[in-house]
Design an enzyme around this catalytic site. Sequence first.
Site, PDB file in Angstrom:
ATOM      1  N   LYS A 279       7.239  -9.786  -3.332  1.00  0.00           N
ATOM      2  CA  LYS A 279       5.796  -9.566  -3.173  1.00  0.00           C
ATOM      3  C   LYS A 279       5.103 -10.781  -2.576  1.00  0.00           C
ATOM      4  O   LYS A 279       3.968 -10.691  -2.110  1.00  0.00           O
ATOM      5  CB  LYS A 279       5.151  -9.234  -4.530  1.00  0.00           C
ATOM      6  CG  LYS A 279       5.816  -8.105  -5.315  1.00  0.00           C
ATOM      7  CD  LYS A 279       5.732  -6.773  -4.626  1.00  0.00           C
ATOM      8  CE  LYS A 279       6.237  -5.637  -5.497  1.00  0.00           C
ATOM      9  NZ  LYS A 279       7.638  -5.776  -5.944  1.00  0.00           N
ATOM     10  N   GLU A 414       0.048  -1.913  -3.198  1.00  0.00           N
ATOM     11  CA  GLU A 414       1.410  -1.446  -2.936  1.00  0.00           C
ATOM     12  C   GLU A 414       1.599  -1.124  -1.452  1.00  0.00           C
ATOM     13  O   GLU A 414       0.663  -0.733  -0.758  1.00  0.00           O
ATOM     14  CB  GLU A 414       1.725  -0.190  -3.751  1.00  0.00           C
ATOM     15  CG  GLU A 414       1.830  -0.422  -5.233  1.00  0.00           C
ATOM     16  CD  GLU A 414       2.261   0.828  -5.979  1.00  0.00           C
ATOM     17  OE1 GLU A 414       2.951   0.684  -6.994  1.00  0.00           O
ATOM     18  OE2 GLU A 414       1.894   1.944  -5.555  1.00  0.00           O
TER      19      GLU A 414
END
Length: 513
Positions: A279, A414
Amino acid sequence: MLQKSESNLYIIGAGFAGQMIAQDISRKKVFGKVAAFLDDDKSLVGTEIEGVPVLGPIASVAPVIKCGPLDEAIIAIPSAPPEKIKEIYENLMRGGFARIRILPSVSQIVEGKAHLVQTRDIDPLDILGRTPIIIPLHESLKYLRGKRVMITGAGGSIGSELARQLLSGGAERLYLFGHGENSIVNIYRELIVLQNEGVGEKATVVPIIGDMKDREYVRYIVERTRVDVIFHCAAYKHVPMMEENPVAVIENNVFGTKNLLDASVESGVSKFVLISTDKAVGPVSVYGVSKMLSEKLVLRSAKKARDGQSFMFVRFGNVLGSRGSILPLFQSQIKAGGPVTVTDPEMERFFMTIPEACSLVLEAGGVGMNGKSYLLDMGEPIKILDMAEQIIKFSGHEPGKDIEIKIIGAREGERNHEPLWLDEENPQKTEWEKILILRNIEMDEGALEKLLSELEPICFFREGMREKFRNRDELIRILRAAFKTLDEFYEQTKDKAQSRSISSSGDGEKITL
């Protein structure tokens, strides 16, 4: 307990691990009796091992055993690939066993010994993961012998597995640092049980409750414990929840990491290993930014390191079964009768089992050098939709018929595909299997200091700056200005139906979070 002692236990695998489990059961005499080994080795089938018959092949014998209501099976083949475990599991299910347990591969890897206490109920992880590489941890952990080792976030999924494996590292002391007392006491008690059962070496295990956002406390703890090695796992990591609490994630993940790094440099910590995430690559969420900044802080601290100090990070993708991962969510949804929710049919992620990730992190900690960035080879990505279908099948249901799969759309923060590296980082193989080295992309020291100074009064109250304290809109504005990918992401998602607009505390302007 009397009823339990009447159980017949069938050990799948008559090799070294299976025999050790059988000896453990025989010695304790409270878990039932070993009725038979099941194995595919033709040279063993039809023989006896210490009076216990060896039956086989597994696929022929397992489905026809006349199981009693308490009979159990224990799969003790640590080297078996997921495909083989899946085949064995399906045959055992047809046999009607009341319980199916498995000896995880790491229990063989760590010290060449297997104990009954290390077995656990089989779950989807055992049939979804790739075949783990064999890492001789007993050898690769030699750098920890006689050392004082601290794990932050020790009660979490990664931290607790690191602690289990570190039992065999020969460390003098193992400090379990965490904020949540329940999770810390759970792993502390588990490690004591493992030690009492003969697993690992007799390191002194010390639980420490504390908050890494408290700079002076962190400095005090690192200095007082005289810790040699730190594995920094602690972080807020639930992406959608952190989008709702952006100040908290920066406060904890960025400034907490900074506090720990500063204290480590000052106190002469010899090794500091940050657990990072995909991430952090071109981040499109506040959580991702927090981990990317943590990586930059590690590289900055490496420049301040004294002789004998090493600061590094190890980055990898999702781990199967961790807190916040989709596996526990899918399992709870299946238990409730569905539906199982998938954000997008095309969403995919890189996955690795927790034990394998932790083994590689520990190995990287030993061979890694100061100021270097490492990446674990995650293999090929897996589609979340495919995983959902497999977990439903593992649970004995048919996807779409017994359990519905519902597509709900991506949530804030996301994206469908998570890259593991930037092109500029140019990952290269090392001499250690599954460990890659990245080219460092450092952040300008002045820009990093300026960003931290802008974020600090938002996360911590400062006199004369009351209007900034906990101002999430100001935080997002600063981050969007600093990082192009985050800014582009918010621009792309602000018109999506599932995105929510939050009123600014200032002039009423709307900002998409």
